[in-house]
Design a protein around this motif. Sequence first.
Motif, PDB file in Angstrom:
ATOM      1  N   GLY A 133       0.688  -1.356  -0.141  1.00 57.90           N
ATOM      2  CA  GLY A 133       0.007  -0.065   0.048  1.00 57.90           C
ATOM      3  C   GLY A 133       0.676   1.261  -0.224  1.00 57.90           C
ATOM      4  N   LYS A 134       1.999   0.993  -0.382  1.00 54.07           N
ATOM      5  CA  LYS A 134       3.200   2.231  -0.381  1.00 54.07           C
ATOM      6  C   LYS A 134       3.509   2.550  -1.752  1.00 54.07           C
ATOM      7  CE  LYS A 134       4.410   2.314   4.715  1.00 54.07           C
ATOM      8  NZ  LYS A 134       4.067   0.915   4.993  1.00 54.07           N
ATOM      9  N   THR A 135       4.038   3.565  -2.142  1.00 57.35           N
ATOM     10  CA  THR A 135       4.805   3.897  -3.170  1.00 57.35           C
ATOM     11  C   THR A 135       6.204   3.690  -3.046  1.00 57.35           C
ATOM     12  OG1 THR A 135       3.237   5.924  -3.855  1.00 57.35           O
ATOM     13  CG2 THR A 135       5.285   5.775  -5.043  1.00 57.35           C
ATOM     14  N   ILE A 136       6.621   2.531  -4.029  1.00 59.03           N
ATOM     15  CA  ILE A 136       7.837   2.002  -3.489  1.00 59.03           C
ATOM     16  C   ILE A 136       8.799   1.845  -4.979  1.00 59.03           C
ATOM     17  CG2 ILE A 136       9.584   0.142  -2.503  1.00 59.03           C
ATOM     18  CD1 ILE A 136       7.142  -0.914  -1.071  1.00 59.03           C
ATOM     19  N   LEU A 137       8.061   2.199  -6.178  1.00 61.28           N
ATOM     20  CA  LEU A 137       8.936   2.105  -7.110  1.00 61.28           C
ATOM     21  C   LEU A 137       9.960   3.105  -7.504  1.00 61.28           C
ATOM     22  CD1 LEU A 137       6.101   1.264 -10.057  1.00 61.28           C
ATOM     23  CD2 LEU A 137       8.455  -0.090  -9.256  1.00 61.28           C
ATOM     24  N   PRO A 138       9.966   4.428  -6.891  1.00 67.45           N
ATOM     25  CA  PRO A 138      11.081   5.400  -7.312  1.00 67.45           C
ATOM     26  C   PRO A 138      12.354   4.677  -6.716  1.00 67.45           C
ATOM     27  CG  PRO A 138       9.070   6.496  -6.560  1.00 67.45           C
ATOM     28  CD  PRO A 138       8.584   4.938  -6.531  1.00 67.45           C
ATOM     29  N   LEU A 139      11.949   4.027  -5.237  1.00 66.58           N
ATOM     30  CA  LEU A 139      13.146   3.375  -4.547  1.00 66.58           C
ATOM     31  C   LEU A 139      13.755   2.324  -5.531  1.00 66.58           C
ATOM     32  CD1 LEU A 139      14.899   3.616  -2.136  1.00 66.58           C
ATOM     33  CD2 LEU A 139      13.376   2.030  -0.922  1.00 66.58           C
ATOM     34  N   PHE A 140      13.045   1.479  -6.103  1.00 62.22           N
ATOM     35  CA  PHE A 140      13.300   0.375  -6.773  1.00 62.22           C
ATOM     36  C   PHE A 140      14.291   0.873  -8.132  1.00 62.22           C
ATOM     37  CE2 PHE A 140       9.723  -2.436  -5.384  1.00 62.22           C
ATOM     38  CZ  PHE A 140      10.568  -3.225  -4.791  1.00 62.22           C
ATOM     39  N   HIS A 141      13.909   2.159  -8.507  1.00 64.44           N
ATOM     40  CA  HIS A 141      14.663   2.791  -9.571  1.00 64.44           C
ATOM     41  C   HIS A 141      15.881   3.480  -9.058  1.00 64.44           C
ATOM     42  CE1 HIS A 141      11.907   2.617 -13.459  1.00 64.44           C
ATOM     43  NE2 HIS A 141      11.037   2.023 -12.245  1.00 64.44           N
ATOM     44  N   ALA A 142      15.770   3.851  -7.697  1.00 64.40           N
ATOM     45  CA  ALA A 142      17.165   4.311  -7.102  1.00 64.40           C
ATOM     46  C   ALA A 142      18.293   3.388  -7.268  1.00 64.40           C
ATOM     47  CB  ALA A 142      16.856   4.990  -5.824  1.00 64.40           C
ATOM     48  N   LEU A 278       7.069  11.098  -0.228  1.00 65.10           N
ATOM     49  CA  LEU A 278       6.377  12.333  -0.936  1.00 65.10           C
ATOM     50  C   LEU A 278       5.361  12.067  -1.573  1.00 65.10           C
ATOM     51  CD1 LEU A 278       9.455  14.379  -1.928  1.00 65.10           C
ATOM     52  CD2 LEU A 278       7.799  15.016  -0.032  1.00 65.10           C
ATOM     53  N   VAL A 279       5.183  11.126  -2.470  1.00 64.65           N
ATOM     54  CA  VAL A 279       4.046  10.443  -3.401  1.00 64.65           C
ATOM     55  C   VAL A 279       2.812  10.187  -2.818  1.00 64.65           C
ATOM     56  CG1 VAL A 279       3.414   9.178  -5.239  1.00 64.65           C
ATOM     57  CG2 VAL A 279       5.701  10.233  -5.200  1.00 64.65           C
ATOM     58  N   ASP A 280       3.349   9.516  -1.479  1.00 71.40           N
ATOM     59  CA  ASP A 280       2.166   8.847  -0.441  1.00 71.40           C
ATOM     60  C   ASP A 280       1.445  10.038   0.250  1.00 71.40           C
ATOM     61  OD1 ASP A 280       2.432   6.113  -1.401  1.00 71.40           O
ATOM     62  OD2 ASP A 280       3.997   5.908   0.278  1.00 71.40           O
ATOM     63  N   ARG A 281       2.212  11.049   0.408  1.00 71.88           N
ATOM     64  CA  ARG A 281       1.629  12.130   1.183  1.00 71.88           C
ATOM     65  C   ARG A 281       0.976  13.167   0.314  1.00 71.88           C
ATOM     66  NH1 ARG A 281      -0.264  15.293   3.830  1.00 71.88           N
ATOM     67  NH2 ARG A 281       0.285  17.006   5.666  1.00 71.88           N
ATOM     68  N   PHE A 282       1.364  13.631  -0.792  1.00 68.82           N
ATOM     69  CA  PHE A 282       0.716  14.461  -1.686  1.00 68.82           C
ATOM     70  C   PHE A 282      -0.148  13.951  -2.934  1.00 68.82           C
ATOM     71  CE2 PHE A 282       4.153  16.599   0.513  1.00 68.82           C
ATOM     72  CZ  PHE A 282       3.534  17.647   1.118  1.00 68.82           C
ATOM     73  N   GLY A 283       0.415  12.572  -3.197  1.00 71.27           N
ATOM     74  CA  GLY A 283      -0.378  12.015  -4.394  1.00 71.27           C
ATOM     75  C   GLY A 283       0.595  12.144  -5.592  1.00 71.27           C
ATOM     76  N   ARG A 284       0.300  11.114  -6.387  1.00 67.82           N
ATOM     77  CA  ARG A 284       1.254  11.188  -7.737  1.00 67.82           C
ATOM     78  C   ARG A 284       1.182  12.242  -8.607  1.00 67.82           C
ATOM     79  NH1 ARG A 284      -0.984   5.762 -10.372  1.00 67.82           N
ATOM     80  NH2 ARG A 284      -0.082   4.575  -8.598  1.00 67.82           N
ATOM     81  N   VAL A 285      -0.120  12.747  -8.917  1.00 63.73           N
ATOM     82  CA  VAL A 285      -0.542  14.041  -9.852  1.00 63.73           C
ATOM     83  C   VAL A 285       0.309  15.297  -9.271  1.00 63.73           C
ATOM     84  CG1 VAL A 285      -2.055  15.182 -11.146  1.00 63.73           C
ATOM     85  CG2 VAL A 285      -2.565  12.808 -10.582  1.00 63.73           C
ATOM     86  N   ALA A 286       0.007  15.420  -8.322  1.00 64.09           N
ATOM     87  CA  ALA A 286       0.594  17.048  -7.649  1.00 64.09           C
ATOM     88  C   ALA A 286       2.274  16.770  -7.505  1.00 64.09           C
ATOM     89  CB  ALA A 286       0.238  16.915  -6.127  1.00 64.09           C
ATOM     90  N   THR A 287       2.791  15.456  -7.206  1.00 58.25           N
ATOM     91  CA  THR A 287       4.109  15.214  -7.051  1.00 58.25           C
ATOM     92  C   THR A 287       4.691  15.512  -8.612  1.00 58.25           C
ATOM     93  OG1 THR A 287       3.948  13.677  -5.606  1.00 58.25           O
ATOM     94  CG2 THR A 287       6.041  13.846  -6.499  1.00 58.25           C
ATOM     95  N   GLY A 403      -2.260   9.671  -2.401  1.00 57.68           N
ATOM     96  CA  GLY A 403      -1.742  10.656  -1.427  1.00 57.68           C
ATOM     97  C   GLY A 403      -2.780  10.725  -0.146  1.00 57.68           C
ATOM     98  N   HIS A 404      -2.228  11.092   0.890  1.00 54.00           N
ATOM     99  CA  HIS A 404      -3.195  11.372   2.005  1.00 54.00           C
ATOM    100  C   HIS A 404      -3.578  12.818   2.777  1.00 54.00           C
ATOM    101  CE1 HIS A 404      -2.402   6.912   2.195  1.00 54.00           C
ATOM    102  NE2 HIS A 404      -0.987   7.120   2.637  1.00 54.00           N
ATOM    103  N   SER A 405      -3.088  13.833   1.858  1.00 49.40           N
ATOM    104  CA  SER A 405      -3.018  15.135   2.440  1.00 49.40           C
ATOM    105  C   SER A 405      -4.545  15.436   2.692  1.00 49.40           C
ATOM    106  CB  SER A 405      -2.199  15.844   1.501  1.00 49.40           C
ATOM    107  OG  SER A 405      -2.587  15.767   0.131  1.00 49.40           O
ATOM    108  N   HIS A 406      -5.185  14.962   1.507  1.00 48.89           N
ATOM    109  CA  HIS A 406      -6.689  15.474   1.685  1.00 48.89           C
ATOM    110  C   HIS A 406      -7.455  14.704   2.700  1.00 48.89           C
ATOM    111  CE1 HIS A 406      -7.268  11.316  -0.285  1.00 48.89           C
ATOM    112  NE2 HIS A 406      -6.389  11.850  -1.027  1.00 48.89           N
ATOM    113  N   GLY A 407      -6.863  13.807   3.330  1.00 50.28           N
ATOM    114  CA  GLY A 407      -7.424  13.089   4.677  1.00 50.28           C
ATOM    115  C   GLY A 407      -7.575  13.770   5.841  1.00 50.28           C
ATOM    116  N   HIS A 408      -6.328  14.585   5.876  1.00 50.54           N
ATOM    117  CA  HIS A 408      -6.318  15.118   7.226  1.00 50.54           C
ATOM    118  C   HIS A 408      -6.825  16.409   7.503  1.00 50.54           C
ATOM    119  CE1 HIS A 408      -3.306  12.174   8.202  1.00 50.54           C
ATOM    120  NE2 HIS A 408      -2.549  12.589   7.172  1.00 50.54           N
TER     121      HIS A 408
END
Length: 408
Positions: A133-142, A278-287, A403-408
């Motif tokens: 349930g987390k964005t991990i692909l950027p880390l794989f690409h790292a 960051l993506v999990d916090r703000f969402g893919r589109v905003a990032t 992204g979770h920012s809209h939930g808080h």
Amino acid sequence: MTRSQYVRWRTAIFAIFLASGLSIATWAARVPDIKDEIGVDNAQLGLMLLAGGIASILGVTVSSVILARFGARRGMLGAMILFGLGVAVIGIGAEVFASPIVVTVGLLLWGFGNGAVDVMMNVEGAAIEKHSGKTILPLFHAFFSFGTVLGAGLGVLAIAIGAGVLVHLSVMAALIVVIAFVSVANVPATEDEVVPAETGEKLGWRERLSITLSAWREPRTYALGVIMLGMAFAEGGANDWLALGVVEGHGADPALGAAGLAVFSVSMTVVRMFGGPLVDRFGRVATLRVLAVTATIGLLLFILAPSLPLVFVGAALWGAGVSLGFPLGMSAAADDPARAAARVSATATIGYIAFLAGPPLLGLISEHIGLLNTLYILVALIVASGIASPAAKPIAGSTVGAGHSHGH
């Protein structure tokens, strides 16, 4: 799946990404030596490298068919053995036969295997994202980036201790094959995650092929393709032309050109390492939007900067800006597990063609309008990429990248 199985699975895919980057940097580090051994000029060498690039695109294109036919474990193992073998054949062709043809065969094997594994490891990475349930692909690409840094470093070491191309490439090829067997042993045999039961072995070859090709009929594939196109073009363009831009465009000496590329690469890798949260916090589109703006500012600064320190700031922003386009495009393509392989393959094909075909095109255009002016093409593509970013919005039922920012 138990926690330890999950950790082993994730670690295995990290290792496969690392091995992919390692394989590229291993032979790339020895290109000057290979060129001397086989006695070709730059134009001939360019054609040989192009053959490897075309083989990569072929591997990317047929990867979803391989995945549907053999499943992720056998598919990845076969592809990794193939690109490991390719690295060894490049070494044998250079030092034993001094033959451009044998080296080209090695590049073809490497390109096809690496292209095929690229899609499969991204589909697996996306399955891991689903599971956690987390964005991990950027880390794989790292980790892929770490692989290229490690491969380049080992290349410098091999040259320093006087290791020939054959010994160096054969040792690295053996290491890649070992990584392949150890990693794949830790990938769970849940092929149904990648190829759901209803599209499994019961379907004939034609039906499987039609599922694979269906992604090309979906508008979202092309919108994601625009995101990938702009970002991959700007990443490939940096790899090939950034150092020259510093030297020819801004009158610096070659060492500073190499340093400029290093700044770009480090910046890109750092954002890939820390981008997931960051993506999990703000969402893919905003990032993606923020990064498109960052890359645009970075490129404009790189082109127009009056002083070298500002050129380096531009290179850093350029690297940070393009860092997540590829991984987030892949992640978005894999939102629906049932169609992940086909969609990732289609989107990756667009990205790869841009990555490989873009830089030579820039070179041709730069002959007429100058290198720095040519980089404005990248600015336009990045802007298009930013405009297309809403396509990366997670599809219904997918939570990764929302992204979770809209939930808080």
